[in-house]
Each structure stands twice: as structure tokens, then as C-alpha cells.
Design a protein around this motif. Structure first.
Motif, PDB file in Angstrom:
ATOM      1  N   MET A   1      10.365   7.801  -0.279  1.00  0.00           N
ATOM      2  CA  MET A   1       9.406   6.961   0.442  1.00  0.00           C
ATOM      3  C   MET A   1       9.971   5.556   0.614  1.00  0.00           C
ATOM      4  O   MET A   1      10.635   5.026  -0.284  1.00  0.00           O
ATOM      5  CB  MET A   1       8.083   6.885  -0.327  1.00  0.00           C
ATOM      6  N   ILE A   2       9.709   4.963   1.776  1.00  0.00           N
ATOM      7  CA  ILE A   2      10.046   3.567   2.043  1.00  0.00           C
ATOM      8  C   ILE A   2       8.736   2.827   2.246  1.00  0.00           C
ATOM      9  O   ILE A   2       7.853   3.290   2.972  1.00  0.00           O
ATOM     10  CB  ILE A   2      10.923   3.427   3.305  1.00  0.00           C
ATOM     11  N   ILE A   3       8.572   1.677   1.604  1.00  0.00           N
ATOM     12  CA  ILE A   3       7.337   0.917   1.760  1.00  0.00           C
ATOM     13  C   ILE A   3       7.632  -0.429   2.417  1.00  0.00           C
ATOM     14  O   ILE A   3       8.760  -0.933   2.364  1.00  0.00           O
ATOM     15  CB  ILE A   3       6.615   0.697   0.416  1.00  0.00           C
ATOM     16  N   SER A   4       6.603  -1.002   3.030  1.00  0.00           N
ATOM     17  CA  SER A   4       6.757  -2.323   3.637  1.00  0.00           C
ATOM     18  C   SER A   4       6.592  -3.398   2.569  1.00  0.00           C
ATOM     19  O   SER A   4       5.978  -3.178   1.526  1.00  0.00           O
ATOM     20  CB  SER A   4       5.728  -2.524   4.746  1.00  0.00           C
ATOM     21  N   GLN A   5       7.139  -4.559   2.861  1.00  0.00           N
ATOM     22  CA  GLN A   5       7.093  -5.665   1.902  1.00  0.00           C
ATOM     23  C   GLN A   5       5.659  -6.068   1.573  1.00  0.00           C
ATOM     24  O   GLN A   5       5.323  -6.326   0.411  1.00  0.00           O
ATOM     25  CB  GLN A   5       7.853  -6.866   2.479  1.00  0.00           C
ATOM     26  N   ASP A   6       4.791  -6.105   2.595  1.00  0.00           N
ATOM     27  CA  ASP A   6       3.402  -6.484   2.344  1.00  0.00           C
ATOM     28  C   ASP A   6       2.640  -5.393   1.594  1.00  0.00           C
ATOM     29  O   ASP A   6       1.676  -5.687   0.887  1.00  0.00           O
ATOM     30  CB  ASP A   6       2.688  -6.852   3.640  1.00  0.00           C
ATOM     31  N   ALA A   7       3.069  -4.144   1.748  1.00  0.00           N
ATOM     32  CA  ALA A   7       2.444  -3.068   0.965  1.00  0.00           C
ATOM     33  C   ALA A   7       2.717  -3.269  -0.519  1.00  0.00           C
ATOM     34  O   ALA A   7       1.825  -3.094  -1.356  1.00  0.00           O
ATOM     35  CB  ALA A   7       2.971  -1.712   1.423  1.00  0.00           C
ATOM     36  N   GLU A   8       3.956  -3.635  -0.848  1.00  0.00           N
ATOM     37  CA  GLU A   8       4.292  -3.874  -2.256  1.00  0.00           C
ATOM     38  C   GLU A   8       3.497  -5.048  -2.813  1.00  0.00           C
ATOM     39  O   GLU A   8       3.007  -4.999  -3.947  1.00  0.00           O
ATOM     40  CB  GLU A   8       5.791  -4.141  -2.395  1.00  0.00           C
TER      41      GLU A   8
ATOM     42  N   SER B   1       3.641   2.866   4.480  1.00  0.00           N
ATOM     43  CA  SER B   1       4.726   3.591   3.808  1.00  0.00           C
ATOM     44  C   SER B   1       5.354   4.541   4.815  1.00  0.00           C
ATOM     45  O   SER B   1       4.684   5.040   5.725  1.00  0.00           O
ATOM     46  CB  SER B   1       4.193   4.380   2.610  1.00  0.00           C
ATOM     47  N   LEU B   2       6.641   4.766   4.684  1.00  0.00           N
ATOM     48  CA  LEU B   2       7.377   5.694   5.545  1.00  0.00           C
ATOM     49  C   LEU B   2       7.784   6.913   4.732  1.00  0.00           C
ATOM     50  O   LEU B   2       8.319   6.778   3.631  1.00  0.00           O
ATOM     51  CB  LEU B   2       8.634   5.028   6.121  1.00  0.00           C
ATOM     52  N   LEU B   3       7.529   8.090   5.289  1.00  0.00           N
ATOM     53  CA  LEU B   3       7.951   9.340   4.674  1.00  0.00           C
ATOM     54  C   LEU B   3       8.604  10.218   5.729  1.00  0.00           C
ATOM     55  O   LEU B   3       8.372  10.044   6.926  1.00  0.00           O
ATOM     56  CB  LEU B   3       6.752  10.066   4.063  1.00  0.00           C
ATOM     57  N   PRO B   4       9.431  11.169   5.319  1.00  0.00           N
ATOM     58  CA  PRO B   4      10.065  12.059   6.296  1.00  0.00           C
ATOM     59  C   PRO B   4       9.023  12.807   7.134  1.00  0.00           C
ATOM     60  O   PRO B   4       7.896  13.049   6.692  1.00  0.00           O
ATOM     61  CB  PRO B   4      10.869  13.020   5.417  1.00  0.00           C
ATOM     62  N   VAL B   5       9.412  13.157   8.345  1.00  0.00           N
ATOM     63  CA  VAL B   5       8.518  13.829   9.294  1.00  0.00           C
ATOM     64  C   VAL B   5       7.935  15.106   8.687  1.00  0.00           C
ATOM     65  O   VAL B   5       8.645  15.925   8.099  1.00  0.00           O
ATOM     66  CB  VAL B   5       9.269  14.170  10.594  1.00  0.00           C
ATOM     67  N   ASP B   6       6.632  15.259   8.850  1.00  0.00           N
ATOM     68  CA  ASP B   6       5.916  16.471   8.462  1.00  0.00           C
ATOM     69  C   ASP B   6       5.030  16.862   9.643  1.00  0.00           C
ATOM     70  O   ASP B   6       4.105  16.126   9.998  1.00  0.00           O
ATOM     71  CB  ASP B   6       5.072  16.213   7.219  1.00  0.00           C
TER      72      ASP B   6
END
Length: 416
Positions: A162-169, A216-221
Motif C-alpha cells: 500500500m502507498i499512502i498520501s502524506q496528509d493521510a499519514e 491510499s493506493l493499492l494494486p488494481v482489483d
């Protein structure tokens, strides 16, 4: 000179206190108006976190059930293969720099999916926008990684992280720290592992008119769009080389679109992404125009209130100005003295209003949807309010004193 003016203000303190209180109230109203305009403009001109220039969106549609082209008995795996088959054909488009596949994730996408990011450090009640993307998506829309290269973040997605955005953190960890490397869970009881947070990217705003949304970014589903036939959520994004932009849509529609056929899926349309934002801008324009006209109306009335206070004050002391001139003061010096007196009273009023607004900021009583209640916002509001009210005071003193300084000394003495 300043000491003399302060003494004059003190000697007339009963009358001046009323004026200062009135100016304080006007400053607070002015501050509220300025804050709306300031937040809107600052948000509009802030970085969006993405780049949609030279990008296109390709969408597909389903073959109607009962059509002669409809293929019966396709399983979920067959449908996934068909979606990726179309992706490979789009990648062969002449002039395409990079092509990506995503689910309801492009900038400004009308489809949104929210899910909590659950780790041992976070509160499971905090949800983030969930974007399902392939590694090329970051390259198409030029997301900016933090403490990593683009290639490294793309590899994290390939590895299922998972990749998250700075503001999410920041939202998930308000007291500071990092979530990179933490394990995420599907359930709040933390019994089922989801994935690992691999990295971060810069925050991304939903559009120029809206604030950043933690994501958040996750692989395509493809399970949700294929199960519910939500094909508009399946996004084929193309970044086109600048030299290939001219006539790209015509070429794509003529040469590539007819080949985009797999299983029960067919080409639907190709859209230029900036045009979608232009349509959104037109839709939002009326709302912002209404807000702008209301703010302008309030602003003009507030400035007229400031001008009226000092205009009446100067006119009432008309003979005093003429008397100073008759006893040797220069017209410009007398005028400057009254302007400085007005600005000193305004400074006291602004200081009082700043204390009140500091309390308002401390208790977060203003809107925070577009811009957080930070020091930059406070100082920006204060400086703009001071500048506008200062101009109103100078103008309100300068115009009547400009006429008053022409009074003959004999007339000034007679009136006094």
C-alpha cells in the motif's frame, strides 16, 4: 509628532474609545469576509499534486445481453483477461508515452471508495479514499513520491504493498510518526492481515476548487466493477507525447478504437482529461460567482463604514485643521497628522481584533474544509484586513482634509 498625536488621542479618550470599538467590530467583519476570499484563492492556486495535461481517458462498455455479439458463460477470470487484453492493445497506440489501468482513481473521478487504514498505530474509525491503480498510474498523472524514487514506489505496488498520501499519514497519526513499514489489517480486531505500507506520495487535491483528500493506493482489483457491471469505473489512462497531441483523438478513434474488443467489452469513448475539469469548472462557476459577489458587497459596505467614521470625524474637526494652518502648520503637515492619528487608532483596533481572532483560531471556529487554521492563514488574513482598512482610513481622512486645508485663516479663527 507621534508622541503629540498619542497625547491628543488620550485627551479625547472617551470619544476615541467608541471609535476604536467600532473599528474593532468592523475589523472582525472584514476579517471574516477576507478569510473566505483568501481561502478560496489560496486553495485554487495551491499545487494540485497531479498533472492531467496531455492525458486521455478511455472507457469501455458491455455488449447487451441478448445481442448477437454477446458471449455466454464467461467466468470472472475470463473478464479480467479481457480487460487486460484491451489494456495491451491501447499500449500499442502510436504517440502514447505511458498507459495505465485504474478503478475509480483518476483525478476528479466521480466514483469514490472509502476504507479505513487499520494498523496497530491508528484508529480504525479514520477512513481514507481508496484508489486502485497499477504502477504506471503514478507516471501518467505524475504523482510525487516522498523519500523514494518513482521506480521504487512503482515496485512497491507490483509487490502488492500500500502507498499512502502524506496528509493521510498526518490524519492517521496526528501526534507524528510514520506508518511506512507497518502492517495493515482488514478488520478492527486485527485478525486478518491486508498488506504492508510501502511508501508515501505527496497529497493530491480532488480538483482546483476542492481540498486535498487523504488516500491510499493499492494494486488494481477488478472484482467490484466487474461483479456489478460498473464499467465506467474502469479507467484506461493515456499520457500522450506532446508532439503527438495534434489529431490524436481522430487517429485513436479511427485506428485503435475498432480493435478494442474483447469478450463482452467494447470501446465506449475517449475523453481529454482537462476538458472534464473545464466542465466541472463551469458547474462550480455560478456557486463561486455568488460567493464572490456576496463577499464584494460585504467588503464595500465594511470599507464604507470605515470611511464614514473618519470622514465624519475630520469634517467635525474642520475648524481645528484650519486653525493649525493659520498658526503656521503646513497644509500637508496638518493632513499628515490627522492621517497618522487615524492609522494609530486603527492599529489599536486591529490589535484587539487579532487577539479575538487568535481565540477563534485556537478553538477552530472557522471553516477548515479548504485551508487549515495555520499561522500562514492567520497572518494572511491580518495583513489583507490591515491593508484594506488602512487604505480606507487614509482615503477617508485625505479627501475631507484636502478641502479643509484651503480654508482661509480668518474663517478658521471665526469658526473656532
Amino acid at each position: 509628532m507621534t508622541k503629540h498625536i498619542l497625547k491628543m488621542i488620550w485627551n479625547e479618550r472617551k470619544h476615541n474609545i467608541v471609535i476604536i470599538l467600532e473599528l474593532t467590530l468592523i475589523a472582525l467583519i472584514m476579517w471574516a469576509v477576507v478569510d473566505v476570499v483568501y481561502c478560496t484563492l489560496r486553495n485554487y492556486y495551491s499545487p494540485t499534486g497531479f498533472d492531467i495535461e496531455h492525458t486521455y481517458l478511455v472507457q469501455i462498455k458491455s455488449v447487451p445481453n441478448g445481442s448477437s455479439e454477446y458471449v455466454e458463460g464467461l467466468e470472472y477470470g475470463d473478464k479480467v483477461d479481457d480487460v487486460y487484453s484491451i489494456l495491451e492493445r491501447i499500449k500499442r497506440t502510436p504517440g502514447a508515452e505511458v498507459v495505465s489501468l485504474s478503478v475509480a482513481s483518476r483525478p476528479g473521478s466521480p466514483g469514490n471508495m472509502f476504507r479505513p487504514v487499520i494498523t496497530r498505530k491508528t484508529d480504525g474509525n479514520v477512513s481514507c479514499l481508496r484508489r486502485l491503480v497499477d504502477p504506471e498510474f503514478l507516471e501518467v498523472y505524475r504523482y510525487e513520491p516522498i523519500n523514494a524514487t518513482l521506480a521504487e514506489v512503482q515496485q512497491m505496488l507490483r509487490d502488492g504493498k500500500m502507498i499512502i498520501s502524506q496528509d493521510a499519514e498526518r490524519q492517521l497519526l496526528p501526534d507524528g510518526g510514520t506508518l511506512v513499514g507497518d502492517t495493515t489489517f482488514v478488520d478492527e480486531e486485527m485478525t486478518q492481515v491486508e498488506t504492508v505500507i510501502g511508501g508515501k506520495v505527496q497529497q493530491v487535491r480532488y480538483s482546483r476548487f476542492q481540498e486535498a483528500v487523504p488516500f491510499s493506493l493499492l494494486p488494481v482489483d477488478l472484482q467490484v466493477p466487474l461483479q456489478y457491471d460498473w464499467l465506467d469505473a474502469i479507467e484506461y489512462s493515456i499520457r500522450v507525447k506532446p508532439e503527438a497531441m495534434d489529431g490524436f483523438v481522430e487517429m485513436f478513434t479511427k485506428d485503435i478504437a475498432p480493435t478494442l474488443s474483447a469478450g463482452n467489452y467494447r470501446f465506449k469513448q475517449i475523453l481529454y482529461n482537462p476538458d472534464q475539469f473545464e466542465e466541472y469548472k463551469e458547474w462550480m462557476k455560478d456557486d463561486f460567482l455568488t460567493q464572490g459577489l456576496l463577499a464584494l458587497f460585504l467588503l464595500v459596505n465594511v470599507l464604507l463604514g470605515v470611511a464614514g467614521v473618519f470622514w465624519f470625524r475630520v469634517v467635525k474637526r474642520r475648524s481645528q485643521i484650519g486653525l493649525r494652518i493659520s498658526f503656521g502648520a503646513t497644509p500637508r503637515g496638518a493632513q499628515r497628522q490627522f492621517i497618522l492619528e487615524g492609522l494609530l487608532m486603527l492599529a489599536v483596533a486591529l490589535a484587539s481584533s487579532a487577539v479575538i481572532m487568535a481565540v477563534v483560531f485556537q478553538f477552530e471556529l472557522l471553516a477548515v474544509e479548504l485551508i487549515p487554521l495555520d499561522v500562514r492563514r492567520f497572518v494572511g488574513d491580518l495583513l489583507i484586513t490591515a491593508l484594506l482598512m488602512g487604505c480606507a482610513v487614509v482615503l477617508a481622512v485625505w479627501l475631507p482634509t484636502r478641502r479643509t486645508k484651503r480654508i482661509p485663516p480668518a474663517q478658521a479663527l471665526r469658526e473656532e
